[in-house]
Design a protein around this motif. Sequence first.
Motif, mmCIF file in Angstrom:
data_model
loop_
_atom_site.group_PDB
_atom_site.id
_atom_site.type_symbol
_atom_site.label_atom_id
_atom_site.label_comp_id
_atom_site.label_asym_id
_atom_site.label_seq_id
_atom_site.Cartn_x
_atom_site.Cartn_y
_atom_site.Cartn_z
ATOM 1 N N ALA A 4 -8.735 12.871 32.150
ATOM 2 C CA ALA A 4 -8.617 12.102 33.385
ATOM 3 C C ALA A 4 -7.584 12.782 34.279
ATOM 4 O O ALA A 4 -6.565 13.285 33.804
ATOM 5 C CB ALA A 4 -8.186 10.669 33.096
ATOM 6 N N VAL A 5 -7.868 12.809 35.564
ATOM 7 C CA VAL A 5 -6.956 13.373 36.561
ATOM 8 C C VAL A 5 -6.692 12.268 37.582
ATOM 9 O O VAL A 5 -7.632 11.765 38.210
ATOM 10 C CB VAL A 5 -7.559 14.616 37.247
ATOM 11 C CG1 VAL A 5 -6.635 15.102 38.351
ATOM 12 C CG2 VAL A 5 -7.802 15.723 36.223
ATOM 13 N N MET A 19 -4.803 19.242 42.155
ATOM 14 C CA MET A 19 -5.311 18.432 41.054
ATOM 15 C C MET A 19 -6.831 18.346 41.071
ATOM 16 O O MET A 19 -7.487 18.376 40.021
ATOM 17 C CB MET A 19 -4.700 17.032 41.112
ATOM 18 C CG MET A 19 -3.191 17.020 40.931
ATOM 19 S SD MET A 19 -2.642 17.740 39.358
ATOM 20 C CE MET A 19 -2.960 16.382 38.251
ATOM 21 N N LEU A 20 -7.423 18.250 42.264
ATOM 22 C CA LEU A 20 -8.877 18.199 42.348
ATOM 23 C C LEU A 20 -9.494 19.535 41.930
ATOM 24 O O LEU A 20 -10.546 19.576 41.286
ATOM 25 C CB LEU A 20 -9.315 17.824 43.763
ATOM 26 C CG LEU A 20 -8.917 16.417 44.210
ATOM 27 C CD1 LEU A 20 -9.345 16.166 45.647
ATOM 28 C CD2 LEU A 20 -9.530 15.363 43.289
ATOM 29 N N ALA A 23 -9.406 19.614 38.224
ATOM 30 C CA ALA A 23 -10.482 18.782 37.689
ATOM 31 C C ALA A 23 -11.791 19.563 37.655
ATOM 32 O O ALA A 23 -12.518 19.553 36.647
ATOM 33 C CB ALA A 23 -10.629 17.513 38.529
ATOM 34 N N THR A 24 -12.097 20.244 38.745
ATOM 35 C CA THR A 24 -13.303 21.066 38.792
ATOM 36 C C THR A 24 -13.238 22.177 37.746
ATOM 37 O O THR A 24 -14.228 22.466 37.058
ATOM 38 C CB THR A 24 -13.480 21.662 40.201
ATOM 39 O OG1 THR A 24 -13.776 20.604 41.122
ATOM 40 C CG2 THR A 24 -14.604 22.680 40.236
ATOM 41 N N PHE A 26 -11.610 22.180 34.887
ATOM 42 C CA PHE A 26 -11.777 21.635 33.544
ATOM 43 C C PHE A 26 -13.253 21.395 33.232
ATOM 44 O O PHE A 26 -13.706 21.642 32.110
ATOM 45 C CB PHE A 26 -11.001 20.323 33.395
ATOM 46 C CG PHE A 26 -9.505 20.488 33.432
ATOM 47 C CD1 PHE A 26 -8.894 21.603 32.893
ATOM 48 C CD2 PHE A 26 -8.703 19.522 34.010
ATOM 49 C CE1 PHE A 26 -7.517 21.760 32.926
ATOM 50 C CE2 PHE A 26 -7.328 19.658 34.045
ATOM 51 C CZ PHE A 26 -6.735 20.784 33.504
ATOM 52 N N VAL A 33 -14.655 15.157 32.638
ATOM 53 C CA VAL A 33 -13.551 14.872 33.560
ATOM 54 C C VAL A 33 -13.854 13.651 34.418
ATOM 55 O O VAL A 33 -14.954 13.529 34.981
ATOM 56 C CB VAL A 33 -13.260 16.085 34.476
ATOM 57 C CG1 VAL A 33 -12.130 15.760 35.447
ATOM 58 C CG2 VAL A 33 -12.904 17.312 33.635
ATOM 59 N N GLU A 34 -12.871 12.757 34.499
ATOM 60 C CA GLU A 34 -12.913 11.645 35.438
ATOM 61 C C GLU A 34 -11.719 11.763 36.378
ATOM 62 O O GLU A 34 -10.588 11.969 35.918
ATOM 63 C CB GLU A 34 -12.857 10.302 34.711
ATOM 64 C CG GLU A 34 -14.106 10.014 33.898
ATOM 65 C CD GLU A 34 -14.075 8.651 33.224
ATOM 66 O OE1 GLU A 34 -15.162 8.144 32.911
ATOM 67 O OE2 GLU A 34 -12.974 8.104 33.015
ATOM 68 N N VAL A 35 -11.975 11.663 37.666
ATOM 69 C CA VAL A 35 -10.921 11.647 38.665
ATOM 70 C C VAL A 35 -10.649 10.188 39.033
ATOM 71 O O VAL A 35 -11.546 9.483 39.496
ATOM 72 C CB VAL A 35 -11.297 12.455 39.915
ATOM 73 C CG1 VAL A 35 -10.246 12.272 41.012
ATOM 74 C CG2 VAL A 35 -11.433 13.934 39.563
ATOM 75 N N LEU A 48 -14.513 18.879 45.060
ATOM 76 C CA LEU A 48 -14.609 18.379 43.698
ATOM 77 C C LEU A 48 -16.016 18.623 43.154
ATOM 78 O O LEU A 48 -17.021 18.394 43.826
ATOM 79 C CB LEU A 48 -14.293 16.884 43.688
ATOM 80 C CG LEU A 48 -14.152 16.214 42.326
ATOM 81 C CD1 LEU A 48 -12.972 16.787 41.564
ATOM 82 C CD2 LEU A 48 -13.976 14.706 42.523
ATOM 83 N N CYS A 52 -17.828 15.825 38.092
ATOM 84 C CA CYS A 52 -16.680 14.949 37.866
ATOM 85 C C CYS A 52 -17.035 13.521 38.270
ATOM 86 O O CYS A 52 -17.569 13.290 39.362
ATOM 87 C CB CYS A 52 -15.467 15.413 38.681
ATOM 88 S SG CYS A 52 -14.777 16.998 38.190
#
Length: 369
Positions: A4-5, A19-20, A23-24, A26, A33-35, A48, A52
């Motif tokens: 999770a981000v 951070m976004l 996330a991409t 990962f 991945v969950e934002v 993104l 995600c």
Amino acid sequence: MDVAVFVRSMNAGGAQRAMLRLATGFVQAGHNVEVVTLHTGGSFHTELSPDCTVIALRPKRIIAAVPALVRYLRRRRPDALLVTEPACNISVILAKILSGTSARVLIRESMFPSTAVKEDPHRSTRIAYRLAPILYRYADVIVSIASDMTSDLARWARINPSRITTIPVNPVVTPTLQAAAKEAPDHHWFEDTDIPVVLGVGRLHRQKDFPTLLRAFERVRATRPCRLLIIGDGPMRGELDDARAASPYADDIDLAGFSPRPFPYMANCDVFVLSSRYEGQPNVLIEALASGAPVVATDCPSGPRDILDGGRYGRLCPVGDVIAMAEAISATLDAPVDRSLSKARGSDYTLEKSVALYLEALSPDVAVL
């Protein structure tokens, strides 16, 4: 891993954008991945990965997100939760303590606490840093983005420096950036290649010190034809509009507003200037290098000196020094750093390199208090 981000929003801001991108990255590395954010949408949403999942908690203020984060952690039980920004860091740490879950919380520090607690205009940031000595120790992984920031954070939060992982590689250079840098900039000044364009990009805020850039530009403009383009918006917009109107070179200064994709401007400007009073690690300077721009930067804490390797990849000047900045701009216009050298330096800050370092930091072998 299920990762999770958490970001406050997906709007303008280097921390949110980093951070976004992580996330991409990962997702691309094979993780789920969950934002998690307060509200969906925003100027950086397009960066993104569609793979995600985005979850909106919907509280208006970050402190009000703690109960929603507790419910999220108990329901979804991610293996790891990454977060940045001081107030968000505090909220996530509280949520983990209250939820009783085992998610490894990684907090990312991108500011100097000792500076931000005095300079940052957001009350939530100043309060968060007052709480850092109490709560930061409960994070499983603490990351700072510069070695001198690590020292400052350790002193401020009263944490052993060995507990802090320094990751000086932000996820800045992506295929999207490289493709966008090849596009034509949407400004008529770039159609006239005989008059050089000086470029500044960033939030119109005291930290970025655009007044010094404007005055330095005026000194350069007094000796040669050139133009100043500033991309960004923020609380100092009115003050800078007034300064532009009062300038004898007002017609050669344009405050063009915010753009989520300033890379074509960077790729085509004659010199990019970072005029900041302080930074964490200035992504915009790395973006300019990766786009191929010749650059000038203040030697502010922290980042520019390391990024430019002491001046090898661009000229450094003292913070707030109008004369020195004007001289550096003129020298760069006369003898710019080779654009291929700028791009090569920018390639040291790729998404892939950054993701690998963050995944390594999340390893269960990392010591926990």
